[in-house]
Design a protein around this motif. Structure first.
Motif, PDB file in Angstrom:
ATOM      1  N   SER A  42       0.862  -1.176   0.000  1.00 12.80           N
ATOM      2  CA  SER A  42       0.000   0.000   0.000  1.00 12.80           C
ATOM      3  C   SER A  42       0.896   1.222   0.000  1.00 12.80           C
ATOM      4  CB  SER A  42      -0.873  -0.010   1.255  1.00 12.80           C
ATOM      5  OG  SER A  42      -1.655   1.141   1.301  1.00 12.80           O
ATOM      6  N   ARG A  43       0.566   2.172  -0.836  1.00 16.17           N
ATOM      7  CA  ARG A  43       1.422   3.329  -0.987  1.00 16.17           C
ATOM      8  C   ARG A  43       0.646   4.626  -0.968  1.00 16.17           C
ATOM      9  NH1 ARG A  43       4.857   1.566   1.218  1.00 16.17           N
ATOM     10  NH2 ARG A  43       6.177  -0.024   0.412  1.00 16.17           N
ATOM     11  N   SER A  44       1.346   5.676  -0.615  1.00 16.44           N
ATOM     12  CA  SER A  44       0.757   6.998  -0.618  1.00 16.44           C
ATOM     13  C   SER A  44       0.503   7.461  -2.035  1.00 16.44           C
ATOM     14  CB  SER A  44       1.709   7.990   0.053  1.00 16.44           C
ATOM     15  OG  SER A  44       1.966   7.587   1.359  1.00 16.44           O
ATOM     16  N   LEU A  45      -0.324   8.467  -2.125  1.00 18.05           N
ATOM     17  CA  LEU A  45      -0.667   9.006  -3.431  1.00 18.05           C
ATOM     18  C   LEU A  45       0.328  10.073  -3.852  1.00 18.05           C
ATOM     19  CD1 LEU A  45      -4.455   9.444  -2.758  1.00 18.05           C
ATOM     20  CD2 LEU A  45      -3.342   7.554  -3.893  1.00 18.05           C
ATOM     21  N   GLY A  88      -8.789   5.925  -1.131  1.00 11.47           N
ATOM     22  CA  GLY A  88      -7.742   6.938  -1.241  1.00 11.47           C
ATOM     23  C   GLY A  88      -6.328   6.390  -1.229  1.00 11.47           C
ATOM     24  N   LYS A  89      -6.152   5.084  -1.327  1.00 12.25           N
ATOM     25  CA  LYS A  89      -4.804   4.485  -1.322  1.00 12.25           C
ATOM     26  C   LYS A  89      -4.613   3.588  -2.524  1.00 12.25           C
ATOM     27  CE  LYS A  89      -3.494   4.510   3.476  1.00 12.25           C
ATOM     28  NZ  LYS A  89      -2.355   5.352   3.523  1.00 12.25           N
ATOM     29  N   TRP A  90      -3.395   3.593  -3.025  1.00 11.41           N
ATOM     30  CA  TRP A  90      -2.996   2.679  -4.098  1.00 11.41           C
ATOM     31  C   TRP A  90      -2.328   1.464  -3.487  1.00 11.41           C
ATOM     32  CZ3 TRP A  90      -4.342   2.659  -8.977  1.00 11.41           C
ATOM     33  CH2 TRP A  90      -4.787   3.855  -9.571  1.00 11.41           C
ATOM     34  N   ILE A  91      -2.570   0.306  -4.061  1.00 14.24           N
ATOM     35  CA  ILE A  91      -1.869  -0.916  -3.668  1.00 14.24           C
ATOM     36  C   ILE A  91      -1.264  -1.510  -4.933  1.00 14.24           C
ATOM     37  CG2 ILE A  91      -2.057  -3.220  -2.664  1.00 14.24           C
ATOM     38  CD1 ILE A  91      -4.459  -2.216  -1.067  1.00 14.24           C
ATOM     39  N   SER A  92       0.020  -1.822  -4.864  1.00 13.92           N
ATOM     40  CA  SER A  92       0.715  -2.452  -5.977  1.00 13.92           C
ATOM     41  C   SER A  92       0.843  -3.937  -5.687  1.00 13.92           C
ATOM     42  CB  SER A  92       2.113  -1.835  -6.127  1.00 13.92           C
ATOM     43  OG  SER A  92       2.837  -2.509  -7.130  1.00 13.92           O
ATOM     44  N   PHE A 141       6.461   0.507  -6.165  1.00 11.56           N
ATOM     45  CA  PHE A 141       5.473   0.734  -7.219  1.00 11.56           C
ATOM     46  C   PHE A 141       6.194   0.808  -8.557  1.00 11.56           C
ATOM     47  CE2 PHE A 141       1.500   1.710  -8.989  1.00 11.56           C
ATOM     48  CZ  PHE A 141       0.540   1.606  -7.995  1.00 11.56           C
ATOM     49  N   ASN A 142       6.542  -0.349  -9.075  1.00 18.64           N
ATOM     50  CA  ASN A 142       7.312  -0.417 -10.322  1.00 18.64           C
ATOM     51  C   ASN A 142       6.423  -0.281 -11.548  1.00 18.64           C
ATOM     52  OD1 ASN A 142       9.749  -0.890  -8.987  1.00 18.64           O
ATOM     53  ND2 ASN A 142       9.345  -3.066  -8.869  1.00 18.64           N
ATOM     54  N   THR A 143       7.016   0.243 -12.592  1.00 16.93           N
ATOM     55  CA  THR A 143       6.407   0.237 -13.911  1.00 16.93           C
ATOM     56  C   THR A 143       7.510  -0.114 -14.903  1.00 16.93           C
ATOM     57  OG1 THR A 143       4.891   1.404 -15.397  1.00 16.93           O
ATOM     58  CG2 THR A 143       6.699   2.704 -14.440  1.00 16.93           C
ATOM     59  N   ASN A 150       2.550   7.058  -6.945  1.00 18.44           N
ATOM     60  CA  ASN A 150       3.928   7.541  -7.006  1.00 18.44           C
ATOM     61  C   ASN A 150       4.798   6.442  -7.619  1.00 18.44           C
ATOM     62  OD1 ASN A 150       6.487   8.500  -6.622  1.00 18.44           O
ATOM     63  ND2 ASN A 150       6.298   8.796  -4.424  1.00 18.44           N
ATOM     64  N   TYR A 151       5.111   6.587  -8.898  1.00 19.17           N
ATOM     65  CA  TYR A 151       5.877   5.551  -9.602  1.00 19.17           C
ATOM     66  C   TYR A 151       7.351   5.537  -9.220  1.00 19.17           C
ATOM     67  CZ  TYR A 151       1.653   5.069 -12.359  1.00 19.17           C
ATOM     68  OH  TYR A 151       0.356   4.862 -12.741  1.00 19.17           O
ATOM     69  N   THR A 152       7.814   6.541  -8.484  1.00 22.09           N
ATOM     70  CA  THR A 152       9.205   6.532  -8.020  1.00 22.09           C
ATOM     71  C   THR A 152       9.337   5.781  -6.700  1.00 22.09           C
ATOM     72  OG1 THR A 152       8.988   8.641  -6.845  1.00 22.09           O
ATOM     73  CG2 THR A 152       9.693   8.736  -9.161  1.00 22.09           C
ATOM     74  N   ASP A 153       8.210   5.444  -6.085  1.00 19.83           N
ATOM     75  CA  ASP A 153       8.229   4.703  -4.832  1.00 19.83           C
ATOM     76  C   ASP A 153       8.911   3.353  -5.035  1.00 19.83           C
ATOM     77  OD1 ASP A 153       6.686   2.573  -2.964  1.00 19.83           O
ATOM     78  OD2 ASP A 153       6.805   4.518  -1.969  1.00 19.83           O
TER      79      ASP A 153
END
Length: 198
Positions: free
Chosen positions: A12-15, A146-150, A34-36, A28-31
């Motif tokens: 789970s990551r911040s926005l 309100g949260k992203w999960i990768s 949270f890979n792309t 946040n793709y730099t986290d």
């Protein structure tokens, strides 16, 4: 919703408030987690050498794995070469969700979630829940409350495990070498003090 991701890790990551699609801020793709998809920075052989060198450096500094910024950077670079294009998947998915004018049902039941009938929940112009899948059918991210999960894919998990194996072996070898050097230095100091007393 797929529930058969056997070896999947999720984070789970911040926005990232920099960009929004509709009411949903981009992840946040730099986290770190949270890979792309990214092109490899070097060959696999060069990666292997870099991982081993990083492990030796970390061991001598008394750091291990994620305690080291160099390690985190290597993991992100190494794993993202097999990552799905999360950025594009999420952007296209959110764009499609906000273009769809059909409202989703207000009440969702457990059966809908278990059998994959629900991919997102939207009321008027607000999305409260969404799942994103790659071309293999693996869930790669979700947005909820309100949260992203990768979610790591099988390929990402395998590549990260491979890196850990290389790193841990090199780190342990460096630790043993350091211990041997410490023992030799201790023996030399003892012999030196015996020679002086004779």
């Amino acid at each position: 919703m797929h529930i058969d991701n056997y070896y999947t890790f999720s984070q789970s990551r911040s926005l990232s408030s920099a960009k929004k699609i509709g009411n949903v801020p981009s992840p946040n793709y730099t986290d770190f987690n949270f890979n792309t998809k990214k092109a490899p920075a070097m060959s696999d052989e060069k990666y292997r050498e870099a991982i081993i060198e990083q492990a030796k450096k970390d061991q001598s500094a008394g750091k291990f794995q994620s305690e080291s910024a160099g390690f985190r950077s290597l993991v992100k670079s190494y794993v993202s070469t097999v990552s799905p294009d999360r950025k594009n998947i999420i952007t296209e998915g959110l764009t499609a969700i906000f273009k769809n004018k059909n409202p989703q049902p207000k009440t969702l039941n457990l059966v809908d979630y278990l059998f994959g009938n629900v991919k997102y929940r939207k009321e008027a112009t607000d999305v409260s829940y969404a799942e994103f899948y790659d071309s293999n059918g693996e869930m790669v991210a979700s947005y909820s409350n309100g949260k992203w999960i990768s979610y790591g894919t099988k390929a990402e998990n395998a590549r990260e495990s491979e890196l850990w194996g290389i790193y841990n072996k090199a780190w342990n070898n460096a630790a043993r070498a350091s211990q041997r050097n410490s023992n030799v230095a201790s023996i030399d100091a003892t012999i030196g003090s015996i020679d002086k007393s004779v």
